[in-house]
Design an enzyme around this catalytic site. Structure first.
Site, PDB file in Angstrom:
ATOM      1  N   TYR A 286      15.420  30.243   7.338  1.00  0.00           N
ATOM      2  CA  TYR A 286      14.329  31.048   7.880  1.00  0.00           C
ATOM      3  C   TYR A 286      14.346  31.081   9.402  1.00  0.00           C
ATOM      4  O   TYR A 286      14.548  30.058  10.050  1.00  0.00           O
ATOM      5  CB  TYR A 286      12.989  30.492   7.410  1.00  0.00           C
ATOM      6  CG  TYR A 286      12.757  30.621   5.931  1.00  0.00           C
ATOM      7  CD1 TYR A 286      12.794  31.859   5.293  1.00  0.00           C
ATOM      8  CD2 TYR A 286      12.487  29.494   5.166  1.00  0.00           C
ATOM      9  CE1 TYR A 286      12.581  31.967   3.926  1.00  0.00           C
ATOM     10  CE2 TYR A 286      12.262  29.589   3.797  1.00  0.00           C
ATOM     11  CZ  TYR A 286      12.306  30.833   3.187  1.00  0.00           C
ATOM     12  OH  TYR A 286      12.090  30.936   1.830  1.00  0.00           O
TER      13      TYR A 286
ATOM     14  N   LYS B  51       0.844  -1.194   0.000  1.00  0.00           N
ATOM     15  CA  LYS B  51       0.000   0.000   0.000  1.00  0.00           C
ATOM     16  C   LYS B  51       0.885   1.253   0.000  1.00  0.00           C
ATOM     17  O   LYS B  51       2.083   1.197   0.250  1.00  0.00           O
ATOM     18  CB  LYS B  51      -0.903   0.001   1.234  1.00  0.00           C
ATOM     19  CG  LYS B  51      -0.147   0.086   2.557  1.00  0.00           C
ATOM     20  CD  LYS B  51      -1.075   0.066   3.745  1.00  0.00           C
ATOM     21  CE  LYS B  51      -0.276   0.178   5.052  1.00  0.00           C
ATOM     22  NZ  LYS B  51      -1.146   0.254   6.235  1.00  0.00           N
TER      23      LYS B  51
END
Length: 411
Positions: free
Chosen positions: A282, A52
């Protein structure tokens, strides 16, 4: 072979090996090794390879083929759409999909010979699809033994079994399997696994009393496959383990005999010398403590690297450095310290975020610790912008696949 990303400006043509700008390199020999290791632990039970979520980010079709080559008897996915993609790729192995919504395409599943997990509410929709397709549906009935997600409750289990058997008597479905899922098998000391096992045995007794004769009974996931042989029954569902990652805190992949299959790597895209006190990324949460060389690593959270994983390791030229400053959307920075002009030689050098851990290299577990998460998430979240490059592929022709299966059976 390189499989291009679904977005971005990457060429679909095979490239010159590891010099791709960035890639997740998937070692299919590692997948085969891990399946064999889990099959040995599960024997005489068979292995369902869970592919999956695009095989936990590793590439569902190549991984499914490698798992089958190594002796997996079944494949498992969450969504019917994932199962249909495997069928469209020519994979005809037994295949189970178990997580549905009211809009799931049960008709397509029945038509493609996909087994369908059923918790109760889906039963009438599955039967309607079987009538429409004029073909019996293959159903695995799921009982909730304590996880509290899908699956029929113990109180409604006998009603679900009874309804399913009525439909089976009408030729509309076949109850192929009975299954449940464990909640804490990755913590072997906890008693809830014993409680779930006892509840599963009770549910099986109810089903057998109602006339159910399943092909497979399945409960165990990867940790239970490795630590709880009493949970194996006829089939184990192995997910994380086939990708070579450990489900246990305090036990490494190597200690479990598993080999991580994914290596996430890129190329250093800039090196520059900066003065003491230079802020990085940042928020300027990091400043250099002296003259340093900063290396720019061109992957970020858009590529699936967790934004919160400052401190995660990156290996450059045989040395491992922590990420400094905030991880940005497309890039991150490592501080190479004061190496002076030598930094110029590292432009274009390989930068490995994680791999198999050989020679002390960084691993997905290291990044999981840096991000405060689990190794499952680290590999699964690597985004489609990062092309998957598969190594150690075998001949994918049907004849070669049949020969590989014959060799596995003879081994």
């Amino acid at each position: 072979m390189t499989y291009p990303a679904t977005t971005g400006d990457f060429s679909a043509a095979p490239g010159p090996g590891p010099r791709h700008e960035r890639s997740a390199v998937i070692d299919l020999d590692a997948i085969r090794h891990n399946v064999r290791r889990l099959a040995a632990a599960a024997s005489p039970a068979k292995v369902m390879a869970v592919v999956k979520a695009d095989a936990y980010g590793h590439g569902a079709v190549p991984v499914a083929r490698a798992a089958l080559e190594a002796g997996a008897a079944w494949l498992g996915v969450a969504h019917i759409s994932e199962a249909l993609a495997l069928r469209a790729a020519g994979i005809d192995a037994p295949l189970l999909a178990w997580l549905h919504t009211v809009d799931s395409n049960f008709g397509a599943a029945v038509a493609a010979g996909v087994d369908i997990g059923c918790s109760g509410w889906e039963l009438d929709r599955i039967v309607a699809a079987a009538r429409e397709q004029e073909r019996p549906a293959r159903v695995h009935l799921k009982v909730d033994t304590g996880l509290g997600r899908n699956g029929a409750t113990l109180e409604t289990w006998d009603h679900l079994v009874g309804e399913a058997m009525e439909y089976q008597d009408q030729g509309l479905l076949r109850v192929v399997g009975v299954f449940s899922h464990l909640a804490v098998a990755d913590e072997p000391e906890r008693p809830e696994t014993d409680q779930q096992l006892a509840a599963f045995r009770e549910a099986l007794a109810v089903a057998e009393d109602a006339g159910v004769d399943p092909e497979v009974r399945h409960l165990a996931n990867t940790p239970a496959t490795l630590s709880r042989p009493d949970t194996h029954f006829d089939l184990v569902r192995a997910g994380l383990g086939i990708y070579g990652l450990s489900p246990f805190d305090g036990q490494s992949s190597a200690e479990l005999g598993l080999r991580p299959a994914m290596t996430l790597r890129t190329l250093v895209s800039q090196c520059k010398e900066v003065p003491s006190g230079q802020g990085v990324s940042y928020g300027l949460r990091y400043h250099t403590s002296g003259r340093s060389t900063l290396a720019l690593i061109p992957v970020g959270y858009a590529d699936g690297v967790p934004r919160v994983a400052t401190g995660g390791p990156v290996r450059v030229a045989g040395q491992t450095y922590p990420v400094v400053g905030r991880i940005a959307m497309d890039q991150m920075v490592v501080d190479l310290s004061d190496i002076g002009p030598a930094g110029g030689a590292l432009l274009g050098a390989e930068a490995e975020l994680f791999g198999n851990g050989d020679e002390g290299g960084p691993t997905a577990d290291d990044w999981a610790r840096a991000a405060g998460t689990i190794n499952y998430e680290i590999v699964t979240r690597i985004s489609p912008r990062v092309p998957r490059r598969f190594i150690n592929e075998q001949d994918a022709s049907p004849a070669a696949h049949s020969a590989a299966l014959h060799r596995e059976g003879a081994a």
